[in-house]
Design a protein around this motif. Structure first.
Motif, PDB file in Angstrom:
ATOM      1  N   ARG A 116       0.843  -1.190   0.000  1.00  0.00           N
ATOM      2  CA  ARG A 116       0.000   0.000   0.000  1.00  0.00           C
ATOM      3  C   ARG A 116       0.880   1.243   0.000  1.00  0.00           C
ATOM      4  N   GLU A 117       0.472   2.242  -0.767  1.00  0.00           N
ATOM      5  CA  GLU A 117       1.263   3.466  -0.873  1.00  0.00           C
ATOM      6  C   GLU A 117       0.381   4.693  -0.735  1.00  0.00           C
ATOM      7  N   LEU A 118       0.962   5.718  -0.162  1.00  0.00           N
ATOM      8  CA  LEU A 118       0.263   6.993  -0.020  1.00  0.00           C
ATOM      9  C   LEU A 118       0.276   7.710  -1.365  1.00  0.00           C
ATOM     10  N   VAL A 119      -0.895   8.078  -1.831  1.00  0.00           N
ATOM     11  CA  VAL A 119      -1.028   8.754  -3.126  1.00  0.00           C
ATOM     12  C   VAL A 119      -1.064  10.269  -2.943  1.00  0.00           C
ATOM     13  N   ALA A 120      -1.889  10.718  -2.029  1.00  0.00           N
ATOM     14  CA  ALA A 120      -2.051  12.148  -1.802  1.00  0.00           C
ATOM     15  C   ALA A 120      -2.575  12.359  -0.389  1.00  0.00           C
ATOM     16  N   ALA A 121      -2.285  13.520   0.162  1.00  0.00           N
ATOM     17  CA  ALA A 121      -2.757  13.839   1.503  1.00  0.00           C
ATOM     18  C   ALA A 121      -2.977  15.336   1.615  1.00  0.00           C
ATOM     19  N   ILE A 122      -3.840  15.710   2.569  1.00  0.00           N
ATOM     20  CA  ILE A 122      -4.178  17.111   2.734  1.00  0.00           C
ATOM     21  C   ILE A 122      -4.297  17.416   4.221  1.00  0.00           C
ATOM     22  N   SER A 123      -3.832  18.576   4.601  1.00  0.00           N
ATOM     23  CA  SER A 123      -3.828  18.969   6.005  1.00  0.00           C
ATOM     24  C   SER A 123      -5.222  19.368   6.480  1.00  0.00           C
ATOM     25  N   LEU A 124      -5.320  19.671   7.756  1.00  0.00           N
ATOM     26  CA  LEU A 124      -6.608  19.937   8.401  1.00  0.00           C
ATOM     27  C   LEU A 124      -7.425  21.004   7.678  1.00  0.00           C
ATOM     28  N   ASN A 125      -6.773  22.092   7.306  1.00  0.00           N
ATOM     29  CA  ASN A 125      -7.494  23.201   6.670  1.00  0.00           C
ATOM     30  C   ASN A 125      -7.245  23.268   5.170  1.00  0.00           C
ATOM     31  N   GLY A 126      -6.555  22.272   4.633  1.00  0.00           N
ATOM     32  CA  GLY A 126      -6.290  22.227   3.203  1.00  0.00           C
ATOM     33  C   GLY A 126      -5.107  23.057   2.756  1.00  0.00           C
ATOM     34  N   GLY A 127      -4.403  23.654   3.700  1.00  0.00           N
ATOM     35  CA  GLY A 127      -3.307  24.536   3.341  1.00  0.00           C
ATOM     36  C   GLY A 127      -2.043  23.822   2.892  1.00  0.00           C
ATOM     37  N   SER A 128      -1.948  22.562   3.208  1.00  0.00           N
ATOM     38  CA  SER A 128      -0.771  21.780   2.824  1.00  0.00           C
ATOM     39  C   SER A 128      -1.223  20.497   2.145  1.00  0.00           C
ATOM     40  N   ARG A 129      -0.538  20.149   1.067  1.00  0.00           N
ATOM     41  CA  ARG A 129      -0.869  18.930   0.326  1.00  0.00           C
ATOM     42  C   ARG A 129       0.396  18.149   0.033  1.00  0.00           C
ATOM     43  N   TYR A 130       0.227  16.850  -0.074  1.00  0.00           N
ATOM     44  CA  TYR A 130       1.311  15.969  -0.492  1.00  0.00           C
ATOM     45  C   TYR A 130       0.827  15.131  -1.665  1.00  0.00           C
ATOM     46  N   TYR A 131       1.717  14.901  -2.644  1.00  0.00           N
ATOM     47  CA  TYR A 131       1.443  13.988  -3.756  1.00  0.00           C
ATOM     48  C   TYR A 131       2.681  13.122  -3.987  1.00  0.00           C
ATOM     49  N   ARG A 132       2.457  11.848  -4.243  1.00  0.00           N
ATOM     50  CA  ARG A 132       3.595  11.047  -4.644  1.00  0.00           C
ATOM     51  C   ARG A 132       3.977  11.444  -6.067  1.00  0.00           C
ATOM     52  N   ASP A 133       5.229  11.246  -6.407  1.00  0.00           N
ATOM     53  CA  ASP A 133       5.741  11.761  -7.676  1.00  0.00           C
ATOM     54  C   ASP A 133       4.958  11.247  -8.876  1.00  0.00           C
ATOM     55  N   SER A 134       4.537  10.013  -8.844  1.00  0.00           N
ATOM     56  CA  SER A 134       3.902   9.403 -10.024  1.00  0.00           C
ATOM     57  C   SER A 134       2.528   9.986 -10.350  1.00  0.00           C
ATOM     58  N   VAL A 135       1.939  10.758  -9.435  1.00  0.00           N
ATOM     59  CA  VAL A 135       0.606  11.315  -9.701  1.00  0.00           C
ATOM     60  C   VAL A 135       0.613  12.842  -9.771  1.00  0.00           C
ATOM     61  N   LYS A 136       1.761  13.434  -9.514  1.00  0.00           N
ATOM     62  CA  LYS A 136       1.840  14.899  -9.558  1.00  0.00           C
ATOM     63  C   LYS A 136       1.440  15.417 -10.931  1.00  0.00           C
ATOM     64  N   GLY A 137       0.600  16.448 -10.941  1.00  0.00           N
ATOM     65  CA  GLY A 137       0.129  17.023 -12.183  1.00  0.00           C
ATOM     66  C   GLY A 137      -1.072  16.316 -12.767  1.00  0.00           C
ATOM     67  N   ARG A 138      -1.435  15.149 -12.226  1.00  0.00           N
ATOM     68  CA  ARG A 138      -2.598  14.398 -12.716  1.00  0.00           C
ATOM     69  C   ARG A 138      -3.697  14.282 -11.669  1.00  0.00           C
ATOM     70  N   PHE A 139      -3.322  14.138 -10.418  1.00  0.00           N
ATOM     71  CA  PHE A 139      -4.291  13.971  -9.332  1.00  0.00           C
ATOM     72  C   PHE A 139      -4.358  15.247  -8.494  1.00  0.00           C
ATOM     73  N   THR A 140      -5.551  15.527  -7.967  1.00  0.00           N
ATOM     74  CA  THR A 140      -5.743  16.662  -7.071  1.00  0.00           C
ATOM     75  C   THR A 140      -6.574  16.231  -5.878  1.00  0.00           C
ATOM     76  N   ILE A 141      -6.052  16.479  -4.689  1.00  0.00           N
ATOM     77  CA  ILE A 141      -6.799  16.183  -3.477  1.00  0.00           C
ATOM     78  C   ILE A 141      -7.415  17.474  -2.962  1.00  0.00           C
ATOM     79  N   SER A 142      -8.638  17.372  -2.458  1.00  0.00           N
ATOM     80  CA  SER A 142      -9.309  18.532  -1.882  1.00  0.00           C
ATOM     81  C   SER A 142     -10.215  18.062  -0.760  1.00  0.00           C
ATOM     82  N   ARG A 143     -10.674  18.992   0.038  1.00  0.00           N
ATOM     83  CA  ARG A 143     -11.569  18.640   1.129  1.00  0.00           C
ATOM     84  C   ARG A 143     -12.605  19.736   1.323  1.00  0.00           C
TER      85      ARG A 143
END
Length: 121
Positions: free
Chosen positions: A45-72
């Motif tokens: 299992r791998e982390l694809v994307a993550a977002i902080s409590l208020n959405g101010g910080s995001r993480y993306y694994r390299d293979s999905v950068k520019g293609r995936f968007t996380i939001s809350r």
């Protein structure tokens, strides 16, 4: 205790798009960082994307950068993963997960049941 329910998975052709949703129970959704993980057959299992409590910080694994968007949307107790330009290698079960404040790449505490995403060539 947080309960998470994913939806939006399915079968799509390569190059297509899908939007995953995760609905969380409870009144403290805004206190949790949220992440999307995936696990393909025979792989870890791998982390694809993550977002902080208020959405101010995001993480993306390299293979999905520019293609995936996380939001809350904290008002709706929901987190989303917009997946564009899908590739066959994106095929996996996708899981929504939550954790308390901290680094987005640290261990997650609560997990959903997962939703299957299959990308055909």
């Amino acid at each position: 205790q947080v309960q998470l329910v994913e939806s939006g998975g399915g079968l799509v052709q390569a190059g297509g798009s899908l939007r995953l949703s995760c609905a969380a129970s409870g009144r403290t959704f805004s206190r949790y960082a949220m992440g999307w993980f995936r696990q393909a057959p025979g792989k870890e299992r791998e982390l694809v994307a993550a977002i902080s409590l208020n959405g101010g910080s995001r993480y993306y694994r390299d293979s999905v950068k520019g293609r995936f968007t996380i939001s809350r949307d904290n008002a709706k107790n929901s987190v989303y993963l917009q997946m564009n330009s899908l590739k066959t290698e994106d095929t996996a079960v996708y899981y929504c997960a939550s954790r308390g404040p901290g680094r987005l790449t640290d261990e997650y505490e609560y997990w959903g049941q997962g939703t299957q995403v299959t990308v055909s060539s």
